[in-house]
Scaffold this active site. Structure first.
Site, PDB file in Angstrom:
ATOM      1  N   GLY A 353       6.444  -2.820   6.645  1.00 35.34           N
ATOM      2  CA  GLY A 353       5.320  -2.236   5.926  1.00 35.34           C
ATOM      3  C   GLY A 353       5.732  -1.750   4.564  1.00 35.34           C
ATOM      4  O   GLY A 353       6.926  -1.705   4.230  1.00 35.34           O
ATOM      5  N   PRO A 354       4.771  -1.368   3.729  1.00 31.68           N
ATOM      6  CA  PRO A 354       5.079  -0.884   2.379  1.00 31.68           C
ATOM      7  C   PRO A 354       5.879   0.413   2.430  1.00 31.68           C
ATOM      8  O   PRO A 354       5.942   1.087   3.461  1.00 31.68           O
ATOM      9  CB  PRO A 354       3.698  -0.654   1.760  1.00 31.68           C
ATOM     10  CG  PRO A 354       2.735  -1.382   2.640  1.00 31.68           C
ATOM     11  CD  PRO A 354       3.331  -1.387   4.000  1.00 31.68           C
ATOM     12  N   GLY A 356       6.844   4.228   2.204  1.00 31.12           N
ATOM     13  CA  GLY A 356       6.123   5.482   2.365  1.00 31.12           C
ATOM     14  C   GLY A 356       5.122   5.522   3.492  1.00 31.12           C
ATOM     15  O   GLY A 356       4.374   6.504   3.610  1.00 31.12           O
ATOM     16  N   VAL A 357       5.066   4.486   4.366  1.00 30.63           N
ATOM     17  CA  VAL A 357       4.084   4.515   5.457  1.00 30.63           C
ATOM     18  C   VAL A 357       4.669   5.103   6.738  1.00 30.63           C
ATOM     19  O   VAL A 357       3.964   5.226   7.730  1.00 30.63           O
ATOM     20  CB  VAL A 357       3.534   3.097   5.740  1.00 30.63           C
ATOM     21  CG1 VAL A 357       2.755   2.579   4.557  1.00 30.63           C
ATOM     22  CG2 VAL A 357       4.650   2.141   6.111  1.00 30.63           C
ATOM     23  N   GLY A 358       5.965   5.465   6.746  1.00 31.52           N
ATOM     24  CA  GLY A 358       6.528   6.180   7.887  1.00 31.52           C
ATOM     25  C   GLY A 358       7.360   5.336   8.825  1.00 31.52           C
ATOM     26  O   GLY A 358       7.475   5.659  10.009  1.00 31.52           O
ATOM     27  N   LYS A 359       7.981   4.262   8.324  1.00 30.60           N
ATOM     28  CA  LYS A 359       8.781   3.396   9.211  1.00 30.60           C
ATOM     29  C   LYS A 359       9.996   4.147   9.748  1.00 30.60           C
ATOM     30  O   LYS A 359      10.270   4.152  10.952  1.00 30.60           O
ATOM     31  CB  LYS A 359       9.237   2.151   8.432  1.00 30.60           C
ATOM     32  CG  LYS A 359       8.093   1.300   7.905  1.00 30.60           C
ATOM     33  CD  LYS A 359       8.592   0.055   7.218  1.00 30.60           C
ATOM     34  CE  LYS A 359       9.379   0.349   5.956  1.00 30.60           C
ATOM     35  NZ  LYS A 359       8.564   0.988   4.916  1.00 30.60           N
ATOM     36  N   THR A 360      10.739   4.799   8.867  1.00 34.00           N
ATOM     37  CA  THR A 360      11.948   5.512   9.295  1.00 34.00           C
ATOM     38  C   THR A 360      11.598   6.688  10.204  1.00 34.00           C
ATOM     39  O   THR A 360      12.262   6.927  11.217  1.00 34.00           O
ATOM     40  CB  THR A 360      12.733   5.995   8.073  1.00 34.00           C
ATOM     41  OG1 THR A 360      13.053   4.873   7.241  1.00 34.00           O
ATOM     42  CG2 THR A 360      14.015   6.687   8.491  1.00 34.00           C
ATOM     43  N   SER A 676      -2.520 -17.320  -3.699  1.00 27.82           N
ATOM     44  CA  SER A 676      -3.835 -16.708  -3.484  1.00 27.82           C
ATOM     45  C   SER A 676      -4.587 -16.484  -4.788  1.00 27.82           C
ATOM     46  O   SER A 676      -5.561 -15.739  -4.805  1.00 27.82           O
ATOM     47  CB  SER A 676      -3.682 -15.371  -2.742  1.00 27.82           C
ATOM     48  OG  SER A 676      -2.963 -14.449  -3.530  1.00 27.82           O
ATOM     49  N   LYS A 719      -5.038  -5.993   0.403  1.00 25.36           N
ATOM     50  CA  LYS A 719      -5.818  -6.390  -0.765  1.00 25.36           C
ATOM     51  C   LYS A 719      -7.167  -5.680  -0.797  1.00 25.36           C
ATOM     52  O   LYS A 719      -7.630  -5.244  -1.870  1.00 25.36           O
ATOM     53  CB  LYS A 719      -6.017  -7.901  -0.755  1.00 25.36           C
ATOM     54  CG  LYS A 719      -4.738  -8.697  -1.012  1.00 25.36           C
ATOM     55  CD  LYS A 719      -4.996 -10.189  -0.932  1.00 25.36           C
ATOM     56  CE  LYS A 719      -3.711 -10.977  -1.201  1.00 25.36           C
ATOM     57  NZ  LYS A 719      -3.917 -12.434  -1.117  1.00 25.36           N
TER      58      LYS A 719
END
Length: 799
Positions: A353-354, A356-360, A676, A719
């Site tokens: 994911g991008p 800052g979305v909380g992966k760690t 795209s 998008k």
């Protein structure tokens, strides 16, 4: 006064009546030697003050030199020659009358040969000569390389103080200035006294060097003696059967207490026996000690008791993270399977994911929910295979790889290892770390993982690996095949609001020492921060802006301007300054040749404008904006499609001969590529060629073919959220992507109107102010998708 060729010497001084060999390499010096030989005239040898000067002039030379005769020339390979010269008399340099192609000097002899050869029989001269004999004899003992018996006999056979001084100066190693000072002295006895002082200094230096060398040798001998005595003590202890509480016994006790696997125990005991045979202070003994320490610190059999409770894990995940329902559900499914089948191994999750979305933080929450120890490994920029597998212990500075180090740090054999930024691995001539990870992340292989340093199989099958990445495109396919990808989508503005209220703001208040009653911030203010000060998929910048707000409030409280702050949407600029982004700035203004495209990046979705301008010309098509090959091909396909349907689109049939078309994507410093942008480029070109403005409240995404078909794309969720952030009302998407609308948040779906299109004609019918076609394509009138009551003129709810 005499004029003769001159030769500048570097690091060398020639004295009268001395025969000297030296090499000549500079072109000017070689020519001076050759001129002296060919014209059968003497040459003036004078030392340089600075040996680094390649082309010396009068200022670079000493005043006193020696008139000499060239006796022999030997040409060496290259342009170097070796010459033998014999000094004649001292002479003083007056000036250089020529510097090119070689030096020519005007010199004045300062003494005649008769004056030089005259014997000095005074008592002072005799004393100086005897002192010179003594000092040179001592010098010969201390430095046998620089003195020989022949040299000593040469001095002993002479009673000329001046000659002895010159001979010693020529053959004793001294500094250039000291040698020149001997040449400058014209009085024989004073010259010899000066030489004696210099020789005494050299003797003292040699005695000091010999003393230091003697002390070093004595220390080495003492160390060898200590090692011999220790070895004797060890042998005596073995004979008496006394194995004292020494280092080796401690290692043996640790190995016995650790209850290691048989192979590991046998290997370590062999290493202890090897260490036992090493002499004291040896380098190999240090390597063996380090190896034993590392191996004994590894948790070969130690495990932590795992807590597999789905309900408890759900509470922890809900407490740590807002939203991400599908991600949480997948993790809970993973835990449910673990609860029913505890021995199940080989599941490796990859959170994509991008930023800052909380992966760690999700990985950390999983470790807490499972009650497992956790270690984090950052793989960003790692390009050496040894970082994963370790170095062989025979190398200098060898150490285990990051995987074994992380397990050692966790202290158990079943930790949760978080491999961050796995998509940013590099590779160079030292190996490919991604290939080394193939064994680590393979459940069928990692039960016998061998680190190059440890050289023993270590079981990684009980380790729970969680990897994170911004995109899967840069992860090698074999490595990606070993992982189950879980995508973490971008946050909606409403989700960001709840995350800020429940997690970010309390965290920043605590970090900045503020109490809850000292900073009151309304929901409208937080929404303004989200919309006007951040433009991201995650919440990292949002947290940073809330931290800046807390700092401003802390400054106001400390400076006693107020005791508490109440921040609203209207007063927000007083704390954070002018707004950085204006979502409604696009103003939904209709313009010719300007189209809002949508792009996906590893940091989330973004709005990508396409500009097209048409000028009279010869049919050239120019592409600018740092575009990749895929986007260039999309532009060519769009151009061909427009040519094939010029009449139906209301475009002049000969536009490709009479018009130049310039396609530009702003922000040329940012590379752009991807499949795209076809419909975006096509719409912009048709608008520019027909003069029909494009609706400013419309954004689009999709690839186009030569026959106008609109192909599906990826990243629709990101998008669509980018379109919402930028004030777009209507989004045109490929018809094949209709099924992806189910993945889009209901808030976004309710705020945007989605129009599916299978052909470019449908795109043009909905994007242009008035379509160029008399009758749009068959499906162009299909009802748009979106929330109830949405239309092309629906406004975006303010957040």
């Amino acid at each position: 006064m005499q004029t003769m060729p001159a030769l500048a010497l570097r690091g060398l001084t020639v004295y009268p009546k001395m025969m000297v060999h030296f090499d000549v390499g500079r072109e000017a010096s070689v020519k001076a030697i050759e001129e002296s030989m060919s014209s059968n005239q003497p040459i003036f040898l004078v030392a340089q003050k600075d040996i680094r000067v390649e082309e010396p002039d009068r200022n670079h030379l000493f005043a006193m030199g020696t008139v000499s005769v060239v006796r022999q020339i030997l040409r060496l390979p290259g342009k170097t020659i070796r010459v033998m010269v014999e000094g004649q008399i001292r002479a003083r340099l007056h000036e250089l009358t020529q510097t090119d192609p070689y030096l020519v000097a005007q010199v004045e002899p300062v003494e005649t040969s008769e004056h030089y050869e005259g014997k000095t029989n005074s008592l002072r001269a005799e004393a100086a000569i005897r002192q010179a004999y003594e000092l040179f004899d001592r010098y010969s003992e201390l430095s046998p390389k620089n003195a020989s018996a022949e040299m000593l006999m040469n001095i002993m056979s002479s009673e000329d103080a001046g000659y002895i001084a010159d001979f010693l100066a020529q053959n004793v190693s001294m500094r250039v200035l000291d040698k020149q000072s001997i040449l400058d002295e014209l009085r024989p006895v004073q010259r010899l006294n000066k030489m004696n002082r210099l020789l005494r200094r050299e003797v003292e230096i040699l005695e000091m060097e010999q003393s230091i060398q003697r002390r070093v040798q004595e220390n080495m001998t003492q160390n060898q003696k200590d090692a011999f005595l220790r070895e004797q003590v060890r042998v005596i202890q073995e004979e008496l059967g006394e194995d004292g509480d020494n280092e080796l016994a401690a290692y043996r006790r640790q190995i016995a207490d650790a209850k290691l696997p048989e192979e590991v125990e046998t290997k370590l005991l062999k290493e202890v026996m090897h260490l036992e045979k090493q002499p004291f202070g040896s380098a190999e003994a240090s390597v063996l000690r380090n190896y034993l320490d590392v191996c004994l610190e590894l948790p070969w059999t130690k495990t932590s008791k795992e807590r597999v409770n789905v309900q408890a894990a759900r509470k922890i995940l809900d407490a740590d993270h807002f939203g991400l329902e599908k991600v949480k559900e997948r993790i809970l499914e993973f835990l449910a399977v673990k609860q029913l089948a505890p021995d199940l191994k080989g599941q490796i999750l990859c959170l994509v994911g991008p930023p800052g979305v909380g992966k760690t933080s999700i990985g950390m929450s999983m470790a807490r929910a499972l009650n497992r120890k956790m270690a984090r490994i950052s793989l960003g920029g790692v390009h050496d295979e040894a970082d994963i597998r370790g170095h062989r212990k025979t190398y200098v500075g060898a150490m285990p790889g990051r995987i074994i180090n992380a397990v050692r740090q966790a202290g158990t054999r079943n930790p949760l290892l978080l491999l961050d930024e796995i998509d940013k691995l590099g590779s160079d001539m030292r190996g490919d770390p991604a290939a080394a990870l193939l064994e680590v992340l393979d459940g069928e292989q990692n039960s016998t993982f061998r680190d190059h340093f440890v050289e023993l199989p270590f079981d990684l099958s009980e380790v729970l690996f969680i990897t994170t990445a911004n995109t899967t495109s840069t992860i090698p396919k074999p490595l990606l095949d070993r992982m189950e990808v879980i995508e973490l989508p971008s946050y909606t503005d409403e989700e960001k609001l709840q995350i800020a209220k429940q997690h970010l703001l309390p965290k920043q208040l605590k970090r900045h020492g503020l109490k809850k009653n000292q900073l009151k911030i309304t929901d409208d203010a937080i929404r303004e921060v989200i919309v006007s000060y951040t433009r991201e998929s995650g919440v990292r910048v949002l947290e940073r802006e809330l931290g800046a707000l807390c700092r401003k409030v802390a400054m106001g409280i400390v400076s006693q301007r107020y005791k508490q702050a109440h921040v609203t949407g209207d007063t927000l600029e007083e704390f954070l300054g002018p707004r950085k982004f204006h979502p409604e700035k696009n103003g939904l203004e209709n313009q010719v040749g300007l189209v809002n495209g949508l792009a996906w990046t590893s940091v989330g979705g973004t709005l990508l404008e396409a500009e097209v301008n048409v000028v009279p010309g010869s049919g050239k098509v120019e592409l600018t904006g740092n575009l990749g090959n895929v986007m260039k091909e999309s532009a060519r396909a769009a151009f061909t499609y427009i040519r094939s349907r010029a009449v139906q689109l209301g475009v002049e049939p000969n536009f490709y001969k009479e018009k130049d078309i310039h396609i530009h994507f702003p922000e040329g410093a940012v590379p752009k590529d991807g499949p795209s942008a076809g419909v975006t480029i096509t719409t912009a070109m048709v608008s520019a060629l027909t003069g029909i403005p494009v609706r400013g409240d419309v954004a689009m995404t999709g690839e186009v073919t030569l026959r106008g078909r609109v192909l599906p794309i990826g990243g629709l969720r990101e998008k669509s959220m980018a379109a919402l952030r930028n004030g777009i009302h209507t989004v045109i998407i490929p018809k094949d992507n209709e099924s992806d609308l189910e993945e889009i948040d209901q808030t976004v779906r309710g705020a945007l109107q989605f129009i599916p299109a299978s052909h470019v004609d449908q795109v043009l019918a909905n994007a242009l102010e008035h379509p160029p076609l008399a009758q749009p394509a068959e499906d162009a009138g299909e009802a748009p998708l979106g929330g109830p009551g949405t239309s092309s003129q629906a406004s975006i709810p303010r957040t």
